[in-house]
Each structure stands twice: as structure tokens, then as C-alpha cells.
Write an enzyme that holds these catalytic residues in place. Structure first.
Site, mmCIF file in Angstrom:
data_model
loop_
_atom_site.group_PDB
_atom_site.id
_atom_site.type_symbol
_atom_site.label_atom_id
_atom_site.label_comp_id
_atom_site.label_asym_id
_atom_site.label_seq_id
_atom_site.Cartn_x
_atom_site.Cartn_y
_atom_site.Cartn_z
ATOM 1 N N LEU A 254 0.850 -1.195 0.000
ATOM 2 C CA LEU A 254 0.000 0.000 0.000
ATOM 3 C C LEU A 254 0.883 1.242 0.000
ATOM 4 C CD1 LEU A 254 -2.412 -1.267 2.786
ATOM 5 C CD2 LEU A 254 -2.889 -1.215 0.336
ATOM 6 N N ASP B 166 3.117 -5.858 2.730
ATOM 7 C CA ASP B 166 3.520 -4.840 3.710
ATOM 8 C C ASP B 166 4.125 -5.440 4.978
ATOM 9 O OD1 ASP B 166 2.421 -2.074 2.768
ATOM 10 O OD2 ASP B 166 0.783 -3.453 2.360
ATOM 11 N N HIS C 224 -0.048 7.917 9.445
ATOM 12 C CA HIS C 224 -0.121 7.576 10.867
ATOM 13 C C HIS C 224 0.333 8.760 11.733
ATOM 14 C CE1 HIS C 224 0.643 3.161 9.590
ATOM 15 N NE2 HIS C 224 -0.583 3.213 10.074
ATOM 16 N N GLU D 79 5.636 -2.953 13.076
ATOM 17 C CA GLU D 79 5.121 -2.099 14.155
ATOM 18 C C GLU D 79 3.591 -2.053 14.171
ATOM 19 O OE1 GLU D 79 6.075 2.327 15.600
ATOM 20 O OE2 GLU D 79 5.409 2.290 13.524
ATOM 21 N N ASP D 80 2.969 -2.145 12.997
ATOM 22 C CA ASP D 80 1.511 -2.004 12.931
ATOM 23 C C ASP D 80 0.765 -3.207 13.490
ATOM 24 O OD1 ASP D 80 1.489 0.566 11.823
ATOM 25 O OD2 ASP D 80 1.929 -0.249 9.829
ATOM 26 N N ARG E 270 -6.411 4.582 9.419
ATOM 27 C CA ARG E 270 -6.169 3.186 9.802
ATOM 28 C C ARG E 270 -6.584 2.830 11.233
ATOM 29 N NH1 ARG E 270 -2.018 1.344 6.237
ATOM 30 N NH2 ARG E 270 -2.701 1.999 4.175
ATOM 31 N N ARG F 230 -3.824 -6.305 5.354
ATOM 32 C CA ARG F 230 -2.731 -6.471 6.316
ATOM 33 C C ARG F 230 -3.128 -7.285 7.546
ATOM 34 N NH1 ARG F 230 0.772 -1.429 7.599
ATOM 35 N NH2 ARG F 230 2.059 -3.185 8.254
ATOM 36 N N VAL G 22 6.771 3.577 0.223
ATOM 37 C CA VAL G 22 5.518 2.884 0.554
ATOM 38 C C VAL G 22 5.122 3.228 1.997
ATOM 39 C CG1 VAL G 22 5.556 1.027 -1.168
ATOM 40 C CG2 VAL G 22 6.865 0.753 0.949
ATOM 41 N N CYS H 83 8.594 1.818 11.937
ATOM 42 C CA CYS H 83 7.688 0.805 11.364
ATOM 43 C C CYS H 83 8.305 -0.589 11.287
ATOM 44 C CB CYS H 83 7.292 1.177 9.933
ATOM 45 S SG CYS H 83 6.541 2.782 9.778
#
Length: 282
Positions: A28, A70, A170, A75-76, A142, A95, A265, A271
Site C-alpha cells: 500500500l 507490507d 499515521h 510495528e503495525d 487506519r 494487512r 511505501v 515501522c
């Protein structure tokens, strides 16, 4: 403040993940740019090498998954504080499966796992800023209010405030911690506006370090035995003016890390790892 936050930035372990070839075309992104996967992998290898060799962390490397373009942006998938790990529910549906491998790795490290199962909740770790005193959660494309509420429930020892992400992907696209009580923030109007809201909502006072480039404000702070204050930040090649600001931090070990490809990206330095402080007996 420093005394109360003596453990802030102490880490022993890092979880990272490889870069799949699918990152180039399928990851993404907010703007179309050609990604050189070989170069992205070299940059990521250098980042992991800093964590492992220069900083002496135990690094857990998860394999890349081609079906998850991704997945390098670990981290996400989780928010870890103390010995609790919140497995998130990423805002982008593509994701969601990234959390599976992360959950396994954090279980293996004997952390207490809390899972976000509410289908109305979304939360990306990139929207979560932990200051050592409290959490700020960015409400963004998000991350939603329900996600923030579940995070507050998982980490009851800390206040949790939500702030709007007015621009960028973010919250941590334009800010991060640069030390105990020090927020690194981009100079753009939306970034400064968000910081102002954070300051108004908090009972604590934070110093700020403003860098000219918003994306340069995403850096990784640690406080390590025998190393002291460490800051992994952007390179002069990428953001020369912002690096001059970081160089004013005379008490920090400054480590410039290249990130020219992953930034295409929307990937910043925070991240690419989940940092953990494991007590010796865990």
C-alpha cells in the site's frame, strides 16, 4: 521526570520481518513510486544490523511472506509495553494476517498476549505513541476510536488520549520520541497542530524538537546499558536540514539509517521493528 521514567527506552529484544518481492508492486502507498526491492532489502539489512551488532539487541527475524506485501512493517501488528503485547487489528484489510506471525513470536518471548478481536475496531501500531508516561493514539485512516479504547483497556496503568491525524498515514509519520520527555515533531502546520492538541490533553510537560521535514521526525529512541541515549534517525542524504537538528542532541549516540526505498511505501524507521524489554527472569 527522568527519575520517574528511568526505564523508558530500555530494550533487550527486537522483532523484525523480511521484505517480500511483492512489496515493490503490491504494498500500500499514498503516492505512486517505483520501489527497488534489492535496495530496500539492503537498507533493511543495515537497519537490522544496527539493532543486532551495534546496539546488542536479541533480534527475532520473521520470514517474509509474499502474500503480505507490507509485512516488513511489523510495528503495525502489535503494541508492546512492559510484558503485555496487544495484537492489533490493522486498518487495511490486506494487512490483517500480518498479526499471525507476530503473535507467535511474542508468545515465544513469554509476553502476555491480548488480542483485538472486536470487528468494529481498527488500530495500527504506527498510530500509537508511548511517551513512557502515557499513550497518544492517532485517529487516522487506519485507526479508530474503538481501537483506541481497546488499547486503553489493555494498558490500564497508563492514560490514553486520542488525537486527530490531520495529514499523513499515521501519527508517527510526523512524530516520535527522541528521549525521556522529548517529542520529535515535523514542522508542518498539521504536525504542529497535532502536537498542540497532545500538549493540551496531557498532564505532563514535554520538550519538543522540531525538524524541518515531517518524515524525518520518525526516529527510534533507546536508552541502553553502556550506550546511554541512542537515536536512529534519517541520513543526511535524505533530509540534510533535519539531520543538523538531530546533531544538536549532544548527549545522544546518533545513528543515521538509510530509508530511501521503504519511505516510498509510507514506511518509517519505527515501522520496521517491535521493541521489547524482557526482564531477566521472563
Amino acid at each position: 521526570m527522568a527519575g520517574l521514567m528511568a526505564g523508558f527506552g530500555h530494550y533487550t529484544h527486537a522483532v523484525v520481518r523480511g521484505i517480500p518481492s511483492s512489496l515493490a508492486k503490491e504494498a500500500l502507498r499514498s503516492c505512486q513510486a517505483e520501489v527497488d526491492v534489492a535496495k530496500a532489502r539492503r537498507e533493511h539489512d543495515a537497519y537490522v544490523e544496527v539493532l543486532r551488532t551495534r546496539l546488542g539487541l536479541e533480534v527475532v527475524e520473521l520470514p517474509a511472506d509474499e502474500s503480505l506485501p507490507d509485512c516488513v512493517f511489523v510495528e503495525d501488528a502489535a503494541v508492546v509495553c512492559g510484558d503485555t503485547a496487544l495484537i492489533t487489528r490493522p486498518g487495511a484489510e490486506s494487512r490483517r494476517r500480518e498479526t499471525e506471525a507476530m503473535k507467535g513470536a511474542l508468545k515465544d518471548l513469554n509476553l502476555n498476549i491480548v488480542e483485538m478481536t472486536d470487528e468494529n475496531a481498527t488500530l495500527d501500531g504506527g498510530d500509537v505513541l508511548f511517551t513512557g508516561r502515557e499513550f497518544f493514539v492517532g485517529l487516522s485512516k487506519r485507526t479508530n476510536q474503538r481501537g483506541a479504547e481497546i488499547l486503553a483497556d489493555a494498558f490500564k496503568d497508563y492514560a490514553v488520549s486520542t488525537v486527530p491525524v490531520l495529514e499523513g498515514l499515521h501519527l508517527k509519520t510526523f512524530c516520535s520520541m527522541g528521549g525521556p520527555g522529548l517529542i520529535v515533531i515535523g514542522s508542518s502546520e498539521p504536525a504542529q497542530k497535532t502536537l498542540k492538541i497532545m500538549q493540551q490533553m496531557s498532564d505532563h510537560r514535554y520538550d519538543k524538537l522540531t525538524v524541518p521535514d515531517d518524515l524525518a521526525a520518525n526516529c527510534v529512541y533507546m536508552n541502553l546499558p553502556n550506550k546511554g541515549h541512542v537515536l536512529m534517525h534519517c541520513t543526511p542524504e535524505q533530509y540534510p536540514e533535519s539531520v543538523k537538528v538531530f546533531e544538536k542532541l549532544k548527549d545522544h549516540m546518533l545513528i543515521p539509517v538509510p530509508n530511501l526505498e521503504k519511505v516510498k511505501v509510507d514506511g518509517g524507521l519505527t515501522c520496521c521493528s517491535v521493541l521489547i524489554n524482557k526482564k531477566a527472569n521472563n
